[in-house]
Design a protein around this motif. Sequence first.
Motif, short mmCIF file in Angstrom:
data_model
loop_
_atom_site.label_atom_id
_atom_site.label_comp_id
_atom_site.label_asym_id
_atom_site.label_seq_id
_atom_site.Cartn_x
_atom_site.Cartn_y
_atom_site.Cartn_z
N ASN A 51 -13.88 6.09 -11.58
CA ASN A 51 -14.06 6.62 -12.92
C ASN A 51 -12.69 6.96 -13.53
N TRP A 52 -12.69 7.45 -14.73
CA TRP A 52 -11.45 7.62 -15.50
C TRP A 52 -10.47 8.58 -14.83
N SER A 53 -11.00 9.59 -14.16
CA SER A 53 -10.12 10.60 -13.58
C SER A 53 -9.79 10.32 -12.12
N GLY A 54 -10.52 9.43 -11.52
CA GLY A 54 -10.34 9.17 -10.09
C GLY A 54 -11.19 10.05 -9.20
N SER A 55 -12.03 10.86 -9.79
CA SER A 55 -12.82 11.80 -9.00
C SER A 55 -14.04 11.15 -8.36
N ARG A 56 -14.44 9.99 -8.87
CA ARG A 56 -15.59 9.28 -8.30
C ARG A 56 -15.23 7.84 -8.01
N THR A 57 -15.60 7.39 -6.83
CA THR A 57 -15.37 6.01 -6.43
C THR A 57 -16.67 5.41 -5.90
N TYR A 58 -16.74 4.09 -6.00
CA TYR A 58 -17.93 3.36 -5.61
C TYR A 58 -17.48 2.10 -4.88
N ALA A 60 -18.84 -1.61 -2.66
CA ALA A 60 -19.85 -2.50 -2.11
C ALA A 60 -19.98 -2.21 -0.62
N ASP A 61 -21.17 -2.39 -0.10
CA ASP A 61 -21.39 -2.12 1.33
C ASP A 61 -20.48 -2.97 2.21
N SER A 62 -20.18 -4.16 1.76
CA SER A 62 -19.39 -5.09 2.57
C SER A 62 -17.94 -4.63 2.76
N VAL A 63 -17.46 -3.72 1.92
CA VAL A 63 -16.06 -3.29 2.02
C VAL A 63 -15.92 -1.81 2.33
N LYS A 64 -17.04 -1.10 2.35
CA LYS A 64 -17.01 0.34 2.58
C LYS A 64 -16.36 0.64 3.93
N GLY A 65 -15.43 1.57 3.92
CA GLY A 65 -14.72 1.93 5.14
C GLY A 65 -13.47 1.10 5.39
N ARG A 66 -13.30 0.00 4.66
CA ARG A 66 -12.11 -0.86 4.83
C ARG A 66 -11.24 -0.86 3.59
N PHE A 67 -11.87 -0.77 2.41
CA PHE A 67 -11.13 -0.83 1.15
C PHE A 67 -11.13 0.55 0.50
N THR A 68 -10.06 0.84 -0.23
CA THR A 68 -9.95 2.09 -0.96
C THR A 68 -9.42 1.81 -2.36
N ILE A 69 -10.14 2.28 -3.36
CA ILE A 69 -9.69 2.15 -4.74
C ILE A 69 -9.06 3.48 -5.16
N SER A 70 -7.99 3.38 -5.92
CA SER A 70 -7.33 4.58 -6.43
C SER A 70 -6.66 4.23 -7.75
N ARG A 71 -6.22 5.26 -8.45
CA ARG A 71 -5.55 5.01 -9.73
C ARG A 71 -4.45 6.03 -9.93
N ASP A 72 -3.46 5.62 -10.71
CA ASP A 72 -2.37 6.50 -11.12
C ASP A 72 -2.30 6.39 -12.63
N ASN A 73 -2.87 7.35 -13.32
CA ASN A 73 -2.93 7.28 -14.78
C ASN A 73 -1.55 7.41 -15.41
N ALA A 74 -0.63 8.04 -14.73
CA ALA A 74 0.73 8.15 -15.25
C ALA A 74 1.43 6.79 -15.25
N LYS A 75 1.00 5.90 -14.35
CA LYS A 75 1.60 4.57 -14.25
C LYS A 75 0.69 3.49 -14.83
N ASN A 76 -0.45 3.90 -15.40
CA ASN A 76 -1.40 2.92 -15.96
C ASN A 76 -1.77 1.84 -14.95
N THR A 77 -2.02 2.25 -13.73
CA THR A 77 -2.25 1.29 -12.67
C THR A 77 -3.42 1.73 -11.79
N VAL A 78 -4.22 0.76 -11.40
CA VAL A 78 -5.27 0.96 -10.41
C VAL A 78 -4.95 0.09 -9.20
N TYR A 79 -5.29 0.61 -8.03
CA TYR A 79 -4.96 -0.07 -6.78
C TYR A 79 -6.22 -0.36 -5.97
N LEU A 80 -6.10 -1.37 -5.13
CA LEU A 80 -7.14 -1.64 -4.15
C LEU A 80 -6.44 -1.86 -2.81
#
Length: 123
Positions: A51-58, A60-80
């Motif tokens: 979500n916009w603040s990074g407080s909620r992430t979602y 797929a079952d196939s990647v849960k536990g292996r992938f992590t999504i995050s964001r840095d709003n100061a850098k206008n960037t989202v990561y996987l």
Amino acid sequence: VQLQASGGGLVQAGDSLRLSCAASGRTFSSYAMGWFRQAPGKVREFVAAINWSGSRTYYADSVKGRFTISRDNAKNTVYLQMNNLKPEDTAVYYCAATARTWVPGDFHEYDYWGQGTQVTVSS
């Protein structure tokens, strides 16, 4: 908003990669972001969203536990961050953005898309 995905490559099973998606514009923090992927001959599938603040992430079952999504709003960037990659993770990965109240896993809910970055995992 314009999105530029990067960080893909050719790796071996068990390796890690971090994808980045840089966004243009000053309103990045108002967008929810998602990652999708598409393998040859397959439909585009949901991978992860945040979500916009990074407080909620979602995930797929196939990647849960292996992938992590995050964001840095100061850098206008989202990561996987992708760990313990498997050959079935091979696909073109796309980042996407939406300003709506959205269903994270539905690609129809996203209004802006990056160009995609190829991830290939060899066995």
